[in-house]
Motif scaffolding. Structure first.
Motif, mmCIF file in Angstrom:
data_model
loop_
_atom_site.group_PDB
_atom_site.id
_atom_site.type_symbol
_atom_site.label_atom_id
_atom_site.label_comp_id
_atom_site.label_asym_id
_atom_site.label_seq_id
_atom_site.Cartn_x
_atom_site.Cartn_y
_atom_site.Cartn_z
ATOM 1 N N VAL A 130 -48.286 92.762 53.791
ATOM 2 C CA VAL A 130 -47.154 92.390 54.649
ATOM 3 C C VAL A 130 -46.844 90.901 54.508
ATOM 4 O O VAL A 130 -45.676 90.506 54.355
ATOM 5 N N LEU A 131 -47.889 90.063 54.556
ATOM 6 C CA LEU A 131 -47.674 88.626 54.416
ATOM 7 C C LEU A 131 -47.078 88.281 53.055
ATOM 8 O O LEU A 131 -46.182 87.433 52.947
ATOM 9 N N ARG A 132 -47.565 88.943 52.016
ATOM 10 C CA ARG A 132 -47.043 88.656 50.670
ATOM 11 C C ARG A 132 -45.591 89.112 50.534
ATOM 12 O O ARG A 132 -44.789 88.463 49.846
ATOM 13 N N ILE A 146 -39.624 85.141 57.998
ATOM 14 C CA ILE A 146 -39.705 84.719 56.594
ATOM 15 C C ILE A 146 -40.065 83.235 56.527
ATOM 16 O O ILE A 146 -39.426 82.404 57.172
ATOM 17 N N PRO A 147 -41.085 82.871 55.750
ATOM 18 C CA PRO A 147 -41.501 81.465 55.701
ATOM 19 C C PRO A 147 -40.587 80.631 54.809
ATOM 20 O O PRO A 147 -39.922 81.161 53.910
ATOM 21 N N PRO A 148 -40.527 79.322 55.042
ATOM 22 C CA PRO A 148 -39.796 78.441 54.128
ATOM 23 C C PRO A 148 -40.545 78.334 52.805
ATOM 24 O O PRO A 148 -41.765 78.561 52.758
ATOM 25 N N PRO A 149 -39.842 78.011 51.721
ATOM 26 C CA PRO A 149 -40.505 77.941 50.405
ATOM 27 C C PRO A 149 -41.726 77.024 50.383
ATOM 28 O O PRO A 149 -42.714 77.316 49.705
ATOM 29 N N LEU A 157 -57.264 88.353 54.470
ATOM 30 C CA LEU A 157 -56.973 89.493 55.331
ATOM 31 C C LEU A 157 -57.240 90.826 54.636
ATOM 32 O O LEU A 157 -57.283 90.888 53.398
ATOM 33 N N PRO A 158 -57.387 91.898 55.413
ATOM 34 C CA PRO A 158 -57.456 93.238 54.812
ATOM 35 C C PRO A 158 -56.191 93.503 54.002
ATOM 36 O O PRO A 158 -55.124 92.937 54.277
ATOM 37 N N GLU A 159 -56.274 94.392 53.021
ATOM 38 C CA GLU A 159 -55.198 94.572 52.059
ATOM 39 C C GLU A 159 -53.869 94.961 52.706
ATOM 40 O O GLU A 159 -52.815 94.477 52.294
#
Length: 290
Positions: free
Chosen positions: A107-109, A84-87, A100-102
């Motif tokens: 997943v990233l979103r 999980i990324p920092p804010p 990226l492909p959908e």
């Protein structure tokens, strides 16, 4: 300086001095052979399969001694994802997702949506560290994480924000892994055995905060529930952050409806969304000032 007549003097040389003596031996075929090495200086010997019980003991003992010497009385353990990324990185993640492909972008979103939990983990660690609770001369609720990135980093970072020390329990993995930069260096511990690392997570734990995560987080969380459910551990606050995530990936009610656990077992943990809620639950459990 002690003398031979001093009653407090040890009659045997300490191990480090004996080790020094061993390096001053005459250089002969016998002294050069590995068989002649002192057992505790012979790494090849210590790494043999037959020495696994000794390595277990060492990996139990070293962290216990270091934490005790550091005055760590109890810990607030924080489990969660390493992804999980920092804010502050959310915009960058969104930009990457757009390229990226959908299916990969989704997943990233999804990870970016969970960045708020990095913030709450950091806030909880800071709040608890600022309390500076001392009991019987030892520090209580010292923040303890797995020492890695993401939620683990947030935990150590929050303690660092408060100017407090924190513990990181890393594990040796086939791929490169380093402790996050917010772990207190002399409380940055490294493990070979998952079993011993798990034990040290819980030996001093007085509360556990569990954030969205993967297999490792599931493993630690469900093992903790099992230990308390079976009476091997006394009850403590288990704070489960992210109800939307957890109820989507685990149907707790269905497990109870199937009869493989009791419905009352679902009371072993409590839902949280914010650091304030988590601290309120801990304070209520231990009758502490909020």
């Amino acid at each position: 300086m002690t003398s031979e007549r001093d009653l407090s003097d040890r009659k045997f040389y300490p191990a480090d001095q004996e080790a020094k003596f061993s390096t001053e031996q005459a250089d002969t075929p016998q002294t050069r052979h590995p068989a002649y090495k002192l057992a505790f200086q012979d790494k090849d010997f210590l790494l043999r399969d037959e020495l696994r019980p000794v390595r277990f003991q060492l990996e139990l003992l070293k962290p216990e001694m270091l934490l005790d010497e550091a005055g760590v009385g109890s810990t607030l353990v924080m489990y969660g994802s390493a992804r999980i990324p920092p804010p502050e990185s959310v915009d960058e993640v969104e930009e990457q997702a757009a390229k990226l492909p959908e299916d990969e972008a989704r997943v990233l979103r999804n990870l970016a949506k969970k960045a708020k939990y990095y913030g709450e983990a950091r806030k909880l660690a800071r709040m608890v560290s600022e309390k500076s609770i001392i009991e019987e001369g030892k520090r209580q609720f010292v923040v303890c994480s797995g020492g890695g990135p993401s939620i683990m980093e947030a935990a150590n970072r929050g303690a660092s924000d408060a100017g407090a020390e924190s513990v990181g329990l890393n594990i040796v993995l086939p791929h490169e892994q380093a402790p996050n930069p917010y772990v207190t260096p002399y409380l940055s511990l490294n493990f070979h055995y998952f079993a011993l690392r798990k034990m040290h997570f819980l030996l001093r734990a007085k509360a556990v905060a569990v954030f969205p995560g993967g297999f490792g987080t599931f493993d630690e969380f469900f093992e903790l529930l099992t230990l308390i459910q079976t009476g091997k551990m006394k009850k403590m606050p288990i704070l489960l952050f992210g109800k939307d995530f957890w109820t989507r990936v685990v149907d707790f009610e269905a497990i109870a409806d199937e009869g493989t656990i009791s419905h009352k077992d679902l009371g072993l943990f409590q839902w949280c969304e914010t650091a304030d809620e988590a601290w309120a639950a801990i304070a209520e459990f231990y009758d502490l000032d909020r």
